[in-house]
Design a protein around this motif. Structure first.
Motif, PDB file in Angstrom:
ATOM      1  N   VAL A  86     -15.897   0.441  -9.934  1.00 40.74           N
ATOM      2  CA  VAL A  86     -15.084  -0.249  -8.936  1.00 40.74           C
ATOM      3  C   VAL A  86     -15.671   0.095  -7.565  1.00 40.74           C
ATOM      4  O   VAL A  86     -15.895   1.263  -7.258  1.00 40.74           O
ATOM      5  N   SER A  87     -15.916  -0.916  -6.762  1.00 37.69           N
ATOM      6  CA  SER A  87     -16.536  -0.688  -5.456  1.00 37.69           C
ATOM      7  C   SER A  87     -15.528  -0.093  -4.469  1.00 37.69           C
ATOM      8  O   SER A  87     -14.313  -0.199  -4.648  1.00 37.69           O
ATOM      9  N   LEU A  88     -16.063   0.497  -3.419  1.00 39.31           N
ATOM     10  CA  LEU A  88     -15.196   1.044  -2.375  1.00 39.31           C
ATOM     11  C   LEU A  88     -14.385  -0.054  -1.694  1.00 39.31           C
ATOM     12  O   LEU A  88     -13.232   0.166  -1.314  1.00 39.31           O
ATOM     13  N   ASP A  89     -14.955  -1.238  -1.561  1.00 35.72           N
ATOM     14  CA  ASP A  89     -14.194  -2.353  -0.989  1.00 35.72           C
ATOM     15  C   ASP A  89     -13.004  -2.699  -1.873  1.00 35.72           C
ATOM     16  O   ASP A  89     -11.908  -2.987  -1.372  1.00 35.72           O
ATOM     17  N   GLU A  90     -13.203  -2.674  -3.190  1.00 37.72           N
ATOM     18  CA  GLU A  90     -12.113  -2.961  -4.119  1.00 37.72           C
ATOM     19  C   GLU A  90     -11.056  -1.857  -4.078  1.00 37.72           C
ATOM     20  O   GLU A  90      -9.853  -2.140  -4.162  1.00 37.72           O
ATOM     21  N   VAL A  91     -11.486  -0.622  -3.918  1.00 34.94           N
ATOM     22  CA  VAL A  91     -10.537   0.484  -3.776  1.00 34.94           C
ATOM     23  C   VAL A  91      -9.740   0.306  -2.484  1.00 34.94           C
ATOM     24  O   VAL A  91      -8.509   0.460  -2.466  1.00 34.94           O
ATOM     25  N   LYS A  92     -10.428  -0.037  -1.419  1.00 32.83           N
ATOM     26  CA  LYS A  92      -9.746  -0.234  -0.136  1.00 32.83           C
ATOM     27  C   LYS A  92      -8.711  -1.344  -0.237  1.00 32.83           C
ATOM     28  O   LYS A  92      -7.581  -1.196   0.248  1.00 32.83           O
ATOM     29  N   GLN A  93      -9.072  -2.447  -0.874  1.00 32.61           N
ATOM     30  CA  GLN A  93      -8.115  -3.545  -1.050  1.00 32.61           C
ATOM     31  C   GLN A  93      -6.901  -3.077  -1.855  1.00 32.61           C
ATOM     32  O   GLN A  93      -5.763  -3.439  -1.541  1.00 32.61           O
ATOM     33  N   ALA A  94      -7.148  -2.272  -2.874  1.00 31.56           N
ATOM     34  CA  ALA A  94      -6.045  -1.757  -3.687  1.00 31.56           C
ATOM     35  C   ALA A  94      -5.139  -0.863  -2.851  1.00 31.56           C
ATOM     36  O   ALA A  94      -3.912  -0.987  -2.909  1.00 31.56           O
ATOM     37  N   PHE A  95      -5.723   0.029  -2.078  1.00 31.61           N
ATOM     38  CA  PHE A  95      -4.926   0.907  -1.214  1.00 31.61           C
ATOM     39  C   PHE A  95      -4.110   0.086  -0.205  1.00 31.61           C
ATOM     40  O   PHE A  95      -2.961   0.386   0.060  1.00 31.61           O
ATOM     41  N   GLU A  96      -4.751  -0.940   0.352  1.00 25.88           N
ATOM     42  CA  GLU A  96      -4.067  -1.764   1.347  1.00 25.88           C
ATOM     43  C   GLU A  96      -2.928  -2.564   0.737  1.00 25.88           C
ATOM     44  O   GLU A  96      -2.018  -2.988   1.444  1.00 25.88           O
ATOM     45  N   SER A  97      -2.956  -2.777  -0.576  1.00 22.53           N
ATOM     46  CA  SER A  97      -1.887  -3.524  -1.234  1.00 22.53           C
ATOM     47  C   SER A  97      -0.629  -2.679  -1.422  1.00 22.53           C
ATOM     48  O   SER A  97       0.445  -3.215  -1.712  1.00 22.53           O
ATOM     49  N   LEU A  98      -0.748  -1.376  -1.245  1.00 20.79           N
ATOM     50  CA  LEU A  98       0.400  -0.486  -1.409  1.00 20.79           C
ATOM     51  C   LEU A  98       1.273  -0.516  -0.164  1.00 20.79           C
ATOM     52  O   LEU A  98       0.752  -0.628   0.949  1.00 20.79           O
ATOM     53  N   PRO A  99       2.586  -0.401  -0.340  1.00 23.98           N
ATOM     54  CA  PRO A  99       3.468  -0.402   0.835  1.00 23.98           C
ATOM     55  C   PRO A  99       3.077   0.695   1.828  1.00 23.98           C
ATOM     56  O   PRO A  99       2.846   1.837   1.442  1.00 23.98           O
ATOM     57  N   ASN A 100       2.985   0.328   3.077  1.00 25.05           N
ATOM     58  CA  ASN A 100       2.639   1.257   4.164  1.00 25.05           C
ATOM     59  C   ASN A 100       1.340   2.008   3.897  1.00 25.05           C
ATOM     60  O   ASN A 100       1.161   3.120   4.381  1.00 25.05           O
ATOM     61  N   ASN A 101       0.448   1.411   3.089  1.00 22.99           N
ATOM     62  CA  ASN A 101      -0.849   2.028   2.780  1.00 22.99           C
ATOM     63  C   ASN A 101      -0.665   3.453   2.241  1.00 22.99           C
ATOM     64  O   ASN A 101      -1.448   4.347   2.510  1.00 22.99           O
ATOM     65  N   ARG A 102       0.399   3.651   1.459  1.00 25.20           N
ATOM     66  CA  ARG A 102       0.741   4.992   0.968  1.00 25.20           C
ATOM     67  C   ARG A 102      -0.264   5.469  -0.072  1.00 25.20           C
ATOM     68  O   ARG A 102      -1.041   4.701  -0.631  1.00 25.20           O
ATOM     69  N   THR A 103      -0.209   6.746  -0.335  1.00 28.54           N
ATOM     70  CA  THR A 103      -1.006   7.327  -1.406  1.00 28.54           C
ATOM     71  C   THR A 103      -0.428   6.840  -2.730  1.00 28.54           C
ATOM     72  O   THR A 103       0.792   6.816  -2.903  1.00 28.54           O
ATOM     73  N   PRO A 104      -1.278   6.429  -3.674  1.00 27.70           N
ATOM     74  CA  PRO A 104      -0.770   5.884  -4.939  1.00 27.70           C
ATOM     75  C   PRO A 104       0.113   6.878  -5.695  1.00 27.70           C
ATOM     76  O   PRO A 104      -0.220   8.053  -5.829  1.00 27.70           O
ATOM     77  N   THR A 105       1.228   6.355  -6.177  1.00 26.65           N
ATOM     78  CA  THR A 105       2.099   7.123  -7.061  1.00 26.65           C
ATOM     79  C   THR A 105       1.598   6.944  -8.489  1.00 26.65           C
ATOM     80  O   THR A 105       0.654   6.178  -8.737  1.00 26.65           O
ATOM     81  N   VAL A 106       2.228   7.593  -9.446  1.00 23.07           N
ATOM     82  CA  VAL A 106       1.866   7.418 -10.854  1.00 23.07           C
ATOM     83  C   VAL A 106       2.022   5.954 -11.246  1.00 23.07           C
ATOM     84  O   VAL A 106       1.158   5.380 -11.915  1.00 23.07           O
ATOM     85  N   GLU A 107       3.109   5.332 -10.824  1.00 27.52           N
ATOM     86  CA  GLU A 107       3.343   3.919 -11.135  1.00 27.52           C
ATOM     87  C   GLU A 107       2.283   3.033 -10.473  1.00 27.52           C
ATOM     88  O   GLU A 107       1.803   2.074 -11.078  1.00 27.52           O
ATOM     89  N   ASP A 108       1.946   3.349  -9.218  1.00 27.57           N
ATOM     90  CA  ASP A 108       0.895   2.594  -8.527  1.00 27.57           C
ATOM     91  C   ASP A 108      -0.417   2.695  -9.295  1.00 27.57           C
ATOM     92  O   ASP A 108      -1.134   1.705  -9.459  1.00 27.57           O
TER      93      ASP A 108
END
Length: 159
Positions: free
Chosen positions: A62-84
């Protein structure tokens, strides 16, 4: 929320990465730091989880751009939870399944070409005399068509 008190060196050592990688991740917007009174970077402990997600994602392609998009999809750009993480990993699994299918198609089509040793261009499945395939679209048209057939076969088998 935990106070930002981890030094760059402590985070790098704990995560098994170089300090320059931390700086790069920060420049890319993947992690955040604050500055102390001496203008030194300080990280919240939750940055370890973000870096772990980054490293896990990179290991599976998974590219860093794809990781960034995933992080940005989280509410308030939060750190991923287990569910996330469960949702992110499901999305990445689907994406990786598509890449794997494409690579398998590519491998299967190239083996025929390699098998003939390219001595007979008329038998090569990738040969395109006079650019006849231009009407079918841009890029590797034959490979894309083979990929679509493989995806259709996979979907049909799953039904």
């Amino acid at each position: 929320m935990a106070e930002a008190n981890w030094s760059v060196g402590k985070v790098a050592k704990r995560c098994g990465i170089n300090i320059s990688a931390l700086h790069f991740y920060e420049q890319q917007g993947l992690i955040q730091s604050s500055r102390n009174a001496g203008n030194q970077r300080r990280y919240k402990p939750e940055v370890l989880r973000r870096i772990s997600v980054i490293k896990a994602a990179q290991k599976v392609g998974v590219s860093l751009d794809e990781v960034k998009q995933a992080f940005e999809s989280l509410p308030n750009n939060r750190t991923p939870t287990v569910e996330d993480w469960q949702q992110l990993s499901r999305n990445w699994q689907r994406m990786l399944d598509g890449r794997i299918a494409y690579l398998q198609t590519l491998r299967n089509n190239l083996s025929g070409c390699i098998g003939c040793g390219c001595l007979s261009m008329t038998r090569c499945p990738l040969y395109n005399p006079d650019d006849e395939l231009a009407e079918a679209g841009s890029g590797p048209v034959l490979l894309d068509q083979a990929e679509e057939r493989a995806a259709g076969d996979k979907h049909h088998q799953a039904s």
